[in-house]
Design a protein around this motif. Structure first.
Motif, PDB file in Angstrom:
ATOM      1  N   LEU A 101       0.869  -1.171   0.000  1.00  0.00           N
ATOM      2  CA  LEU A 101       0.000   0.000   0.000  1.00  0.00           C
ATOM      3  C   LEU A 101       0.910   1.226   0.000  1.00  0.00           C
ATOM      4  N   THR A 102       0.972   1.909  -1.113  1.00  0.00           N
ATOM      5  CA  THR A 102       1.933   3.000  -1.281  1.00  0.00           C
ATOM      6  C   THR A 102       1.540   4.221  -0.455  1.00  0.00           C
ATOM      7  N   GLN A 103       2.503   5.106  -0.253  1.00  0.00           N
ATOM      8  CA  GLN A 103       2.246   6.325   0.497  1.00  0.00           C
ATOM      9  C   GLN A 103       1.246   7.217  -0.233  1.00  0.00           C
ATOM     10  N   ALA A 104       1.312   7.219  -1.565  1.00  0.00           N
ATOM     11  CA  ALA A 104       0.352   8.012  -2.339  1.00  0.00           C
ATOM     12  C   ALA A 104      -1.069   7.485  -2.146  1.00  0.00           C
ATOM     13  N   GLU A 105      -1.212   6.167  -2.127  1.00  0.00           N
ATOM     14  CA  GLU A 105      -2.536   5.582  -1.907  1.00  0.00           C
ATOM     15  C   GLU A 105      -3.042   5.900  -0.502  1.00  0.00           C
ATOM     16  N   LYS A 106      -2.142   5.852   0.483  1.00  0.00           N
ATOM     17  CA  LYS A 106      -2.539   6.210   1.843  1.00  0.00           C
ATOM     18  C   LYS A 106      -3.026   7.654   1.901  1.00  0.00           C
ATOM     19  N   SER A 107      -2.313   8.539   1.219  1.00  0.00           N
ATOM     20  CA  SER A 107      -2.708   9.947   1.204  1.00  0.00           C
ATOM     21  C   SER A 107      -4.086  10.121   0.572  1.00  0.00           C
ATOM     22  N   ASP A 108      -4.338   9.417  -0.529  1.00  0.00           N
ATOM     23  CA  ASP A 108      -5.646   9.494  -1.183  1.00  0.00           C
ATOM     24  C   ASP A 108      -6.754   8.992  -0.256  1.00  0.00           C
ATOM     25  N   LEU A 109      -6.484   7.890   0.450  1.00  0.00           N
ATOM     26  CA  LEU A 109      -7.479   7.330   1.359  1.00  0.00           C
ATOM     27  C   LEU A 109      -7.747   8.274   2.527  1.00  0.00           C
ATOM     28  N   LEU A 110      -6.699   8.884   3.062  1.00  0.00           N
ATOM     29  CA  LEU A 110      -6.863   9.842   4.154  1.00  0.00           C
ATOM     30  C   LEU A 110      -7.647  11.063   3.691  1.00  0.00           C
ATOM     31  N   LEU A 155     -19.972  11.256  17.203  1.00  0.00           N
ATOM     32  CA  LEU A 155     -20.055   9.815  16.951  1.00  0.00           C
ATOM     33  C   LEU A 155     -19.397   9.445  15.629  1.00  0.00           C
ATOM     34  N   ALA A 156     -19.643  10.250  14.588  1.00  0.00           N
ATOM     35  CA  ALA A 156     -18.999   9.993  13.289  1.00  0.00           C
ATOM     36  C   ALA A 156     -17.489  10.093  13.411  1.00  0.00           C
ATOM     37  N   LEU A 157     -17.029  11.044  14.205  1.00  0.00           N
ATOM     38  CA  LEU A 157     -15.595  11.216  14.410  1.00  0.00           C
ATOM     39  C   LEU A 157     -14.990  10.010  15.120  1.00  0.00           C
ATOM     40  N   LEU A 158     -15.657   9.541  16.165  1.00  0.00           N
ATOM     41  CA  LEU A 158     -15.116   8.453  16.988  1.00  0.00           C
ATOM     42  C   LEU A 158     -15.284   7.090  16.342  1.00  0.00           C
ATOM     43  N   LEU A 159     -16.405   6.888  15.643  1.00  0.00           N
ATOM     44  CA  LEU A 159     -16.705   5.567  15.108  1.00  0.00           C
ATOM     45  C   LEU A 159     -16.236   5.367  13.675  1.00  0.00           C
ATOM     46  N   TYR A 160     -16.062   6.454  12.933  1.00  0.00           N
ATOM     47  CA  TYR A 160     -15.626   6.320  11.542  1.00  0.00           C
ATOM     48  C   TYR A 160     -14.252   6.934  11.288  1.00  0.00           C
ATOM     49  N   TYR A 161     -14.118   8.235  11.510  1.00  0.00           N
ATOM     50  CA  TYR A 161     -12.934   8.941  11.022  1.00  0.00           C
ATOM     51  C   TYR A 161     -11.659   8.513  11.754  1.00  0.00           C
ATOM     52  N   ILE A 162     -11.682   8.504  13.068  1.00  0.00           N
ATOM     53  CA  ILE A 162     -10.475   8.148  13.817  1.00  0.00           C
ATOM     54  C   ILE A 162     -10.071   6.694  13.571  1.00  0.00           C
ATOM     55  N   PRO A 163     -11.008   5.707  13.655  1.00  0.00           N
ATOM     56  CA  PRO A 163     -10.605   4.327  13.331  1.00  0.00           C
ATOM     57  C   PRO A 163     -10.113   4.172  11.900  1.00  0.00           C
ATOM     58  N   ARG A 164     -10.732   4.903  10.967  1.00  0.00           N
ATOM     59  CA  ARG A 164     -10.301   4.808   9.560  1.00  0.00           C
ATOM     60  C   ARG A 164      -8.873   5.307   9.403  1.00  0.00           C
ATOM     61  N   ARG A 165      -8.554   6.447  10.012  1.00  0.00           N
ATOM     62  CA  ARG A 165      -7.182   6.966   9.949  1.00  0.00           C
ATOM     63  C   ARG A 165      -6.190   5.977  10.545  1.00  0.00           C
ATOM     64  N   GLN A 166      -6.567   5.380  11.678  1.00  0.00           N
ATOM     65  CA  GLN A 166      -5.669   4.429  12.332  1.00  0.00           C
ATOM     66  C   GLN A 166      -5.416   3.214  11.449  1.00  0.00           C
ATOM     67  N   ARG A 167      -6.466   2.715  10.802  1.00  0.00           N
ATOM     68  CA  ARG A 167      -6.310   1.563   9.916  1.00  0.00           C
ATOM     69  C   ARG A 167      -5.407   1.909   8.738  1.00  0.00           C
ATOM     70  N   ILE A 168      -5.618   3.079   8.156  1.00  0.00           N
ATOM     71  CA  ILE A 168      -4.813   3.477   7.003  1.00  0.00           C
ATOM     72  C   ILE A 168      -3.341   3.611   7.396  1.00  0.00           C
ATOM     73  N   HIS A 169      -3.077   4.258   8.514  1.00  0.00           N
ATOM     74  CA  HIS A 169      -1.684   4.461   8.947  1.00  0.00           C
ATOM     75  C   HIS A 169      -0.999   3.139   9.293  1.00  0.00           C
ATOM     76  N   SER A 170      -1.758   2.194   9.859  1.00  0.00           N
ATOM     77  CA  SER A 170      -1.136   0.947  10.330  1.00  0.00           C
ATOM     78  C   SER A 170      -0.981  -0.102   9.232  1.00  0.00           C
ATOM     79  N   SER A 171      -1.657   0.078   8.094  1.00  0.00           N
ATOM     80  CA  SER A 171      -1.580  -0.918   7.016  1.00  0.00           C
ATOM     81  C   SER A 171      -0.390  -0.622   6.108  1.00  0.00           C
TER      82      SER A 171
END
Length: 246
Positions: A101-110, A155-171
């Motif tokens: 998973l390239t850095q460019a793809e991570k940036s696009d996902l973020l 709720l959107a911040l805690l349940l979607y955005y923060i977990p999504r960022r964490q998943r993207i950074h850790s993959s």
């Protein structure tokens, strides 16, 4: 009313055969026809769980599936009824590969996650302003803004955005799977109150055994798709995209 109860004490069963036909049975079950026998089962609209049947007993509007193919059903039998835990197709067209998973793809996902979160915030802000205007921007509008704007955003911040960022950074890798659509199931999710309406959702069963939703275009049994997931511990953890292939 759907009342969850444990399935862990049920009896596991595995049924295999060549699927000849599939139909709706008693409004909320699927009947799988094999050579010489049939099996009736509830299906889950989310990841099946041994502990909760709350997602199993929704009404089914329509079903269409590929037939003449080998199918394996892994079921739990509880009180004389079957609950589908996993379906396998032994699909020879399913291919899986792990790529970086390239850095460019991570940036696009973020960026995509940030844009979606921004849209949520924008619409909640507009709603809050309209609500406050109805209350003449007085103190009486504050409880409503808190309940209907601030709390949903949090709720959107805690349940979607923060977990999504964490998943993207850790993959570090992504898993790319090419497979086919095997089942199309139309499900009715009943309204939970008189203020809302029933939802009509299409679920797509793939050659991997997953049951997915896709809104960009209708899919049909036999369609080829590419599924891309973020990897975690060598397994597909979170979906990045679903793409219809020519």
């Amino acid at each position: 009313m759907i009342i969850p109860y444990p399935l862990k004490s049920g009896t596991p069963k595995v049924i295999s055969g060549i699927l000849r036909r599939i139909e709706i049975f008693q409004k909320n079950k699927l009947r799988y026809h094999f050579d010489g026998f049939v099996t009736d089962t509830y299906i889950s609209i989310v990841l099946p769980s041994f502990y909760d049947i709350g997602h199993y007993k929704h009404d089914i509007e329509h079903v269409n599936a590929m037939t003449g193919i080998p199918v394996t059903l892994e079921l739990i039998e509880k009180n004389g009824e079957h609950y589908l835990m996993k379906i396998s197709y032994n699909d020879p067209l399913t291919k899986r590969q792990t790529v970086p998973l390239t850095q460019a793809e991570k940036s696009d996902l973020l960026n995509g996650a940030g844009i979606r979160m921004g849209c949520v915030g924008f619409f909640l802000l507009i709603g809050g302003v309209c609500y406050a205007a109805m209350k003449d921007f007085g103190k009486a509008s504050l409880p409503g803004i808190l309940i209907f704007c601030f709390i949903p955003f949090l709720l959107a911040l805690l349940l979607y955005y923060i977990p999504r960022r964490q998943r993207i950074h850790s993959s570090h890798n992504k898993i790319v799977i090419t497979t086919t659509i095997r089942e199309v199931i139309g499900v009715v999710i009943c309204a939970v109150s008189t203020d809302s309406s029933d939802r009509h959702v299409k679920k797509y069963g793939t050659g991997t055994g997953d049951l997915l939703e896709y809104y960009e275009a209708p899919l049909y049994p036999g369609d080829k798709v590419k599924l891309t997931y973020g990897e975690k511990n060598g397994k597909a953890d979170w979906m990045i995209s679903l793409e219809l292939l020519p």
